[in-house]
Structure formats: C-alpha cells, structure tokens
Design a protein around this motif. Structure first.
Motif, PDB file in Angstrom:
ATOM      1  N   GLU A 134       0.748  -1.260   0.127  1.00 24.37           N
ATOM      2  CA  GLU A 134       0.316   0.129   0.295  1.00 24.37           C
ATOM      3  C   GLU A 134       0.791   1.271   0.041  1.00 24.37           C
ATOM      4  O   GLU A 134       0.269   2.360  -0.251  1.00 24.37           O
ATOM      5  N   ARG A 135       1.983   1.357   0.406  1.00 27.27           N
ATOM      6  CA  ARG A 135       2.780   2.358   0.610  1.00 27.27           C
ATOM      7  C   ARG A 135       4.149   2.172  -0.187  1.00 27.27           C
ATOM      8  O   ARG A 135       5.010   3.346  -0.677  1.00 27.27           O
ATOM      9  N   GLY A 136       3.887   1.812  -1.224  1.00 27.62           N
ATOM     10  CA  GLY A 136       4.871   1.608  -2.376  1.00 27.62           C
ATOM     11  C   GLY A 136       6.155   0.870  -2.190  1.00 27.62           C
ATOM     12  O   GLY A 136       6.793   0.908  -3.314  1.00 27.62           O
ATOM     13  N   GLU A 137       5.906   0.343  -0.985  1.00 24.70           N
ATOM     14  CA  GLU A 137       7.622   0.115  -0.426  1.00 24.70           C
ATOM     15  C   GLU A 137       8.534  -1.652  -1.322  1.00 24.70           C
ATOM     16  O   GLU A 137       9.489  -1.687  -1.850  1.00 24.70           O
ATOM     17  N   PHE A 138       6.825  -2.279  -1.578  1.00 20.71           N
ATOM     18  CA  PHE A 138       7.119  -3.636  -2.005  1.00 20.71           C
ATOM     19  C   PHE A 138       6.145  -3.587  -3.271  1.00 20.71           C
ATOM     20  O   PHE A 138       4.980  -3.146  -3.566  1.00 20.71           O
ATOM     21  N   GLY A 139       6.127  -4.644  -4.177  1.00 26.75           N
ATOM     22  CA  GLY A 139       5.765  -4.449  -5.115  1.00 26.75           C
ATOM     23  C   GLY A 139       4.416  -5.290  -5.484  1.00 26.75           C
ATOM     24  O   GLY A 139       3.963  -6.274  -4.542  1.00 26.75           O
ATOM     25  N   PRO A 140       3.532  -4.667  -5.946  1.00 23.31           N
ATOM     26  CA  PRO A 140       1.699  -4.624  -6.791  1.00 23.31           C
ATOM     27  C   PRO A 140       1.658  -6.213  -6.370  1.00 23.31           C
ATOM     28  O   PRO A 140       0.656  -6.629  -6.132  1.00 23.31           O
ATOM     29  N   GLY A 141       2.506  -6.806  -7.113  1.00 24.82           N
ATOM     30  CA  GLY A 141       2.446  -8.035  -7.698  1.00 24.82           C
ATOM     31  C   GLY A 141       2.317  -9.495  -7.274  1.00 24.82           C
ATOM     32  O   GLY A 141       2.804 -10.502  -6.684  1.00 24.82           O
ATOM     33  N   LEU A 142       3.051  -9.112  -5.466  1.00 25.49           N
ATOM     34  CA  LEU A 142       3.773  -9.786  -5.200  1.00 25.49           C
ATOM     35  C   LEU A 142       2.360 -10.791  -3.990  1.00 25.49           C
ATOM     36  O   LEU A 142       2.003  -9.831  -3.119  1.00 25.49           O
ATOM     37  N   ASP A 143       3.249 -11.614  -3.856  1.00 21.85           N
ATOM     38  CA  ASP A 143       1.434 -12.481  -2.928  1.00 21.85           C
ATOM     39  C   ASP A 143       1.890 -12.134  -1.075  1.00 21.85           C
ATOM     40  O   ASP A 143       2.840 -13.102  -1.391  1.00 21.85           O
ATOM     41  N   ALA A 144       1.750 -11.603  -0.740  1.00 20.15           N
ATOM     42  CA  ALA A 144       1.872 -11.307   0.441  1.00 20.15           C
ATOM     43  C   ALA A 144       2.128 -12.867   1.311  1.00 20.15           C
ATOM     44  O   ALA A 144       2.917 -12.783   2.627  1.00 20.15           O
ATOM     45  N   GLU A 145       1.070 -13.288   1.403  1.00 26.79           N
ATOM     46  CA  GLU A 145       0.898 -15.097   1.855  1.00 26.79           C
ATOM     47  C   GLU A 145       2.156 -15.977   2.078  1.00 26.79           C
ATOM     48  O   GLU A 145       2.903 -16.412   2.729  1.00 26.79           O
ATOM     49  N   GLU A 146       2.414 -15.685   0.571  1.00 31.35           N
ATOM     50  CA  GLU A 146       3.528 -16.368  -0.400  1.00 31.35           C
ATOM     51  C   GLU A 146       4.750 -15.873  -0.118  1.00 31.35           C
ATOM     52  O   GLU A 146       6.356 -16.247   0.850  1.00 31.35           O
ATOM     53  N   ILE A 147       5.123 -14.454   0.387  1.00 26.45           N
ATOM     54  CA  ILE A 147       6.457 -13.728   1.094  1.00 26.45           C
ATOM     55  C   ILE A 147       6.237 -14.328   2.345  1.00 26.45           C
ATOM     56  O   ILE A 147       7.359 -14.746   2.649  1.00 26.45           O
ATOM     57  N   ALA A 148       5.032 -14.155   3.511  1.00 25.75           N
ATOM     58  CA  ALA A 148       5.079 -14.379   4.543  1.00 25.75           C
ATOM     59  C   ALA A 148       5.933 -16.361   4.878  1.00 25.75           C
ATOM     60  O   ALA A 148       6.691 -16.435   5.914  1.00 25.75           O
ATOM     61  N   ALA A 149       5.310 -16.486   4.432  1.00 29.44           N
ATOM     62  CA  ALA A 149       5.627 -18.142   4.329  1.00 29.44           C
ATOM     63  C   ALA A 149       7.071 -18.244   3.838  1.00 29.44           C
ATOM     64  O   ALA A 149       7.603 -18.809   3.932  1.00 29.44           O
ATOM     65  N   ALA A 150       7.819 -17.282   2.517  1.00 26.51           N
ATOM     66  CA  ALA A 150       9.344 -17.247   2.859  1.00 26.51           C
ATOM     67  C   ALA A 150      10.096 -16.950   3.637  1.00 26.51           C
ATOM     68  O   ALA A 150      11.187 -17.860   3.831  1.00 26.51           O
ATOM     69  N   ILE A 151       9.671 -15.407   4.055  1.00 27.03           N
ATOM     70  CA  ILE A 151      10.093 -15.356   5.364  1.00 27.03           C
ATOM     71  C   ILE A 151      10.006 -15.917   6.393  1.00 27.03           C
ATOM     72  O   ILE A 151      11.173 -16.316   7.468  1.00 27.03           O
TER      73      ILE A 151
END
Length: 190
Positions: A134-151
C-alpha cells in the motif's frame, strides 16, 4: 517462582533440548527441584504439563515477535528487524523444533499451539507485506501470504542450516539473501 512455574519452565527447557520422548517426568522433577508427587499435584500428567509448556513457549514467542514487528519503521525495516533480531541460532527455534518432534505432531492437542503460532506469524508478516504494498515499498504483484511463508521458511531453514554446520553464519546468509530479494527498489536518480 512457584512449583507449578518451575515445572513448566523446566519442561520448556527440556522439550527444546531433548524433545518430548527425551523429556521424562524424572528429568522434569530433577530440573525443577520438585518432589515426586509435585507434577501430579499440579498437572494430570506429562502430556498436560507438556501442553502448558508448549503454550507458554508459543505465547513468549508471539510476544517477542510482536515487539519487533509492531515496532517503529517501514514495513521492510520491521521485517528486517525481525529477521536480524538476536536469537540463539545454534539452539534453534523452540517452536519450530517442536514441528520435528513426532510425538508432538502426532498429538492434535500438543500440535495446536505450534500450528496456531506459525499461522499467527505468517498472518502477521503477510499484513506487514500488504502494508508495504500500500505504501509502494513492495511490488503490487507480490503475494503477501507467499512472501510471509518464505520469511518463515528462511528463518526455520536458517536454523537447520546453522545447526547442521555448527555456524550461525549459515542463518545470517539466508537472512541477507532474503532481505536482498525483498529490498525496495532504489529511488531513481535525477
């Protein structure tokens, strides 16, 4: 500290060190400095005490993580702070290690606080990724749940790699790699 508290804390330590099977009632009582009947006075038995210990470990982990993720800074900075926070890498994660314990995983009751904590962690991280989008810091195409799982996978896998080679550097390398992948794009120069 009450006898009940000493029993819970001793069980937490032993579960982290030895796993469920290796955590005998005798070892718990010895570590807690408690008499033979103490465990059964306060708890129904080893499974009941182990559940109390696992819940306490999960609550403590959530509080520690929330202290970092709920802190100041941009979403990327808070994720970086979580990944870089001080931890005893060579001991591993007290919650993550429970996932490798067949007796804990085989018990719906003992596994529940572990599942709930990992679900909470993924959800909390996904919310921060969405905030960053929302703040433009991460790309809009990222899947937030997948990134969280990767972290979460990077942290848990980092523990495994560090323990396998006996060096915290393996954990640190995984963290640096993930942060490089997540780094916000550099502002264009004018």
């Amino acid at each position: 500290m009450t006898t009940s508290e000493r029993l819970i804390e001793s069980t937490r330590e032993l579960l982290w060190e030895r796993g469920y099977v290796g955590t005998s009632p005798k070892a718990i009582l010895e570590r807690a400095g408690a008499g033979q009947g103490s465990m059964y006075h306060h708890f129904k038995g080893k499974p009941d005490l182990a559940l109390a210990a696992i819940r306490r470990t999960a609550e403590e982990m959530r509080a520690t993580v929330e202290g970092v993720l709920g802190g100041p800074g941009t979403p990327y900075a808070r994720i970086a702070a979580y990944l870089r926070r001080e931890r005893d890498v060579l001991r591993g994660c007290p919650v993550g290690r429970l996932t490798m314990d067949p007796d804990v995983i085989a018990s719906d009751e003992l596994r529940a606080p572990v599942d709930e904590t990992l679900d909470w962690l993924r959800g909390r991280l996904a919310a921060i990724v969405r905030e960053g989008q929302e703040r433009g810091e991460f790309g809009p195409g990222l899947d937030a749940e997948e990134i969280a799982a990767a972290i979460v996978a990077t942290v848990q896998g980092g523990y495994v790699l560090a323990r396998a080679c006996g060096q915290p550097a393996a954990f640190d390398a995984g963290v640096r790699g993930l942060l490089a992948l997540l780094a916000p794009p550099a502002a264009p120069t004018v």
